[in-house]
Design a protein around this motif. Structure first.
Motif, PDB file in Angstrom:
ATOM      1  N   HIS A   1       3.176 -12.539  22.278  1.00  0.00           N
ATOM      2  CA  HIS A   1       2.762 -12.213  20.922  1.00  0.00           C
ATOM      3  C   HIS A   1       2.184 -10.810  20.885  1.00  0.00           C
ATOM      4  CE1 HIS A   1       3.402 -16.174  19.313  1.00  0.00           C
ATOM      5  NE2 HIS A   1       2.795 -16.690  20.363  1.00  0.00           N
ATOM      6  N   GLU A   2       2.441 -10.108  19.814  1.00  0.00           N
ATOM      7  CA  GLU A   2       1.853  -8.791  19.629  1.00  0.00           C
ATOM      8  C   GLU A   2       0.632  -8.926  18.733  1.00  0.00           C
ATOM      9  OE1 GLU A   2       4.951  -6.374  17.973  1.00  0.00           O
ATOM     10  OE2 GLU A   2       5.534  -5.677  19.950  1.00  0.00           O
ATOM     11  N   ALA A   3      -0.461  -8.336  19.148  1.00  0.00           N
ATOM     12  CA  ALA A   3      -1.657  -8.315  18.314  1.00  0.00           C
ATOM     13  C   ALA A   3      -1.585  -7.070  17.444  1.00  0.00           C
ATOM     14  CB  ALA A   3      -2.908  -8.298  19.176  1.00  0.00           C
ATOM     15  N   LYS A   4      -1.537  -7.276  16.154  1.00  0.00           N
ATOM     16  CA  LYS A   4      -1.469  -6.147  15.233  1.00  0.00           C
ATOM     17  C   LYS A   4      -2.768  -6.052  14.460  1.00  0.00           C
ATOM     18  CE  LYS A   4       3.507  -6.154  14.481  1.00  0.00           C
ATOM     19  NZ  LYS A   4       4.563  -6.190  13.461  1.00  0.00           N
ATOM     20  N   ARG A   5      -3.089  -4.844  14.064  1.00  0.00           N
ATOM     21  CA  ARG A   5      -4.224  -4.604  13.186  1.00  0.00           C
ATOM     22  C   ARG A   5      -3.786  -3.589  12.147  1.00  0.00           C
ATOM     23  NH1 ARG A   5      -6.403   0.336  14.189  1.00  0.00           N
ATOM     24  NH2 ARG A   5      -6.147   1.193  16.267  1.00  0.00           N
ATOM     25  N   LEU A   6      -4.537  -3.506  11.067  1.00  0.00           N
ATOM     26  CA  LEU A   6      -4.213  -2.529  10.035  1.00  0.00           C
ATOM     27  C   LEU A   6      -4.307  -1.127  10.615  1.00  0.00           C
ATOM     28  CD1 LEU A   6      -6.109  -4.013   6.953  1.00  0.00           C
ATOM     29  CD2 LEU A   6      -3.698  -4.260   7.573  1.00  0.00           C
ATOM     30  N   SER A   7      -3.473  -0.227  10.142  1.00  0.00           N
ATOM     31  CA  SER A   7      -3.474   1.156  10.632  1.00  0.00           C
ATOM     32  C   SER A   7      -4.776   1.872  10.311  1.00  0.00           C
ATOM     33  CB  SER A   7      -2.313   1.939  10.018  1.00  0.00           C
ATOM     34  OG  SER A   7      -1.096   1.373  10.397  1.00  0.00           O
ATOM     35  N   THR A   8      -5.354   1.553   9.172  1.00  0.00           N
ATOM     36  CA  THR A   8      -6.615   2.179   8.780  1.00  0.00           C
ATOM     37  C   THR A   8      -7.732   1.155   8.893  1.00  0.00           C
ATOM     38  OG1 THR A   8      -6.205   1.616   6.465  1.00  0.00           O
ATOM     39  CG2 THR A   8      -5.497   3.788   7.197  1.00  0.00           C
ATOM     40  N   SER A   9      -8.918   1.612   9.246  1.00  0.00           N
ATOM     41  CA  SER A   9     -10.050   0.693   9.380  1.00  0.00           C
ATOM     42  C   SER A   9     -10.830   0.629   8.069  1.00  0.00           C
ATOM     43  CB  SER A   9     -10.962   1.137  10.522  1.00  0.00           C
ATOM     44  OG  SER A   9     -11.425   2.440  10.296  1.00  0.00           O
ATOM     45  N   MET A  10     -11.629  -0.421   7.947  1.00  0.00           N
ATOM     46  CA  MET A  10     -12.472  -0.582   6.762  1.00  0.00           C
ATOM     47  C   MET A  10     -13.588   0.463   6.788  1.00  0.00           C
ATOM     48  SD  MET A  10     -11.459  -3.242   5.042  1.00  0.00           S
ATOM     49  CE  MET A  10     -10.649  -4.807   5.146  1.00  0.00           C
ATOM     50  N   LYS A  11     -14.076   0.821   5.616  1.00  0.00           N
ATOM     51  CA  LYS A  11     -15.186   1.766   5.532  1.00  0.00           C
ATOM     52  C   LYS A  11     -16.459   1.110   6.060  1.00  0.00           C
ATOM     53  CE  LYS A  11     -13.386   4.195   1.518  1.00  0.00           C
ATOM     54  NZ  LYS A  11     -13.591   4.522   0.111  1.00  0.00           N
ATOM     55  N   ILE A  12     -17.362   1.930   6.573  1.00  0.00           N
ATOM     56  CA  ILE A  12     -18.647   1.434   7.050  1.00  0.00           C
ATOM     57  C   ILE A  12     -19.370   0.763   5.885  1.00  0.00           C
ATOM     58  CG2 ILE A  12     -20.911   2.139   7.927  1.00  0.00           C
ATOM     59  CD1 ILE A  12     -19.388   4.360   9.478  1.00  0.00           C
ATOM     60  N   GLY A  13     -19.846  -0.465   6.109  1.00  0.00           N
ATOM     61  CA  GLY A  13     -20.520  -1.230   5.069  1.00  0.00           C
ATOM     62  C   GLY A  13     -19.594  -2.163   4.317  1.00  0.00           C
ATOM     63  N   SER A  14     -18.286  -2.021   4.519  1.00  0.00           N
ATOM     64  CA  SER A  14     -17.305  -2.894   3.882  1.00  0.00           C
ATOM     65  C   SER A  14     -16.579  -3.660   4.981  1.00  0.00           C
ATOM     66  CB  SER A  14     -16.309  -2.067   3.063  1.00  0.00           C
ATOM     67  OG  SER A  14     -15.260  -2.887   2.594  1.00  0.00           O
ATOM     68  N   ARG A  15     -16.954  -4.893   5.212  1.00  0.00           N
ATOM     69  CA  ARG A  15     -16.386  -5.737   6.259  1.00  0.00           C
ATOM     70  C   ARG A  15     -16.735  -5.240   7.659  1.00  0.00           C
ATOM     71  NH1 ARG A  15     -15.341 -10.297   4.398  1.00  0.00           N
ATOM     72  NH2 ARG A  15     -13.862 -10.740   6.027  1.00  0.00           N
ATOM     73  N   VAL A  71      -0.474  -1.402  13.248  1.00  0.00           N
ATOM     74  CA  VAL A  71      -0.126  -0.891  14.570  1.00  0.00           C
ATOM     75  C   VAL A  71      -0.312  -2.020  15.577  1.00  0.00           C
ATOM     76  CG1 VAL A  71      -0.736   1.513  14.102  1.00  0.00           C
ATOM     77  CG2 VAL A  71      -2.463  -0.029  14.989  1.00  0.00           C
ATOM     78  N   VAL A  72       0.494  -2.004  16.633  1.00  0.00           N
ATOM     79  CA  VAL A  72       0.313  -2.957  17.725  1.00  0.00           C
ATOM     80  C   VAL A  72      -0.885  -2.474  18.532  1.00  0.00           C
ATOM     81  CG1 VAL A  72       1.308  -3.907  19.835  1.00  0.00           C
ATOM     82  CG2 VAL A  72       2.739  -3.575  17.808  1.00  0.00           C
ATOM     83  N   ASP A  73      -1.819  -3.364  18.786  1.00  0.00           N
ATOM     84  CA  ASP A  73      -3.042  -2.998  19.500  1.00  0.00           C
ATOM     85  C   ASP A  73      -3.182  -3.894  20.722  1.00  0.00           C
ATOM     86  OD1 ASP A  73      -5.675  -2.654  20.394  1.00  0.00           O
ATOM     87  OD2 ASP A  73      -6.358  -2.126  18.389  1.00  0.00           O
ATOM     88  N   ARG A  74      -3.090  -3.307  21.890  1.00  0.00           N
ATOM     89  CA  ARG A  74      -3.158  -4.079  23.136  1.00  0.00           C
ATOM     90  C   ARG A  74      -4.540  -4.033  23.791  1.00  0.00           C
ATOM     91  NH1 ARG A  74       2.083  -2.077  22.878  1.00  0.00           N
ATOM     92  NH2 ARG A  74       3.652  -3.700  23.051  1.00  0.00           N
TER      93      ARG A  74
END
Length: 112
Positions: A1-15, A71-74
């Motif tokens: 399985h590939e672990a994916k995450r959003l390309s952009t991160s949440m802003k500080i204070g939001s999640r 993005v795939v994040d290993r």
């Protein structure tokens, strides 16, 4: 399985999440420290220094996040062998009736 995450991160204070010195905190929430003791303050860390990896389908339920750039994040794979040993040891201790196995997780459903 590939672990994916959003390309952009949440802003500080939001999640976002945090690390605290308990003696310096009066009140906390899930994503922010609401009140510090006198003389204490928050220090923000950019996602290039620290990034929370929260592996699940989508933040707010449903499957809409699957349409966003990812993005795939290993990163987690380097912790896998040691983490697996610890999880199996804990499952063996907590669920002895399963002969050292962990219970199956509930199905996630089909995003399509």
């Amino acid at each position: 399985h590939e672990a994916k995450r959003l390309s952009t991160s949440m802003k500080i204070g939001s999640r976002s999440k945090y690390i605290v010195v308990p003696e310096r905190i009066v009140e906390v929430g899930n994503h922010v420290v609401w009140r510090h003791t006198s003389g204490s303050r928050a220090i923000s860390v950019q996602d290039t220094v620290g990034l929370l990896h929260h592996y699940r389908i989508c933040e707010f339920g449903g499957f809409s996040c699957l349409k966003k750039d990812s993005v795939v994040d290993r990163t987690a794979t380097k912790f896998g062998p040691d983490l697996l040993k610890r999880v199996m040891r804990t499952c063996n201790s907590v669920y002895p009736e399963l002969s050292g196995k962990c219970p199956l997780s509930p199905p996630l459903g089909n995003p399509w």
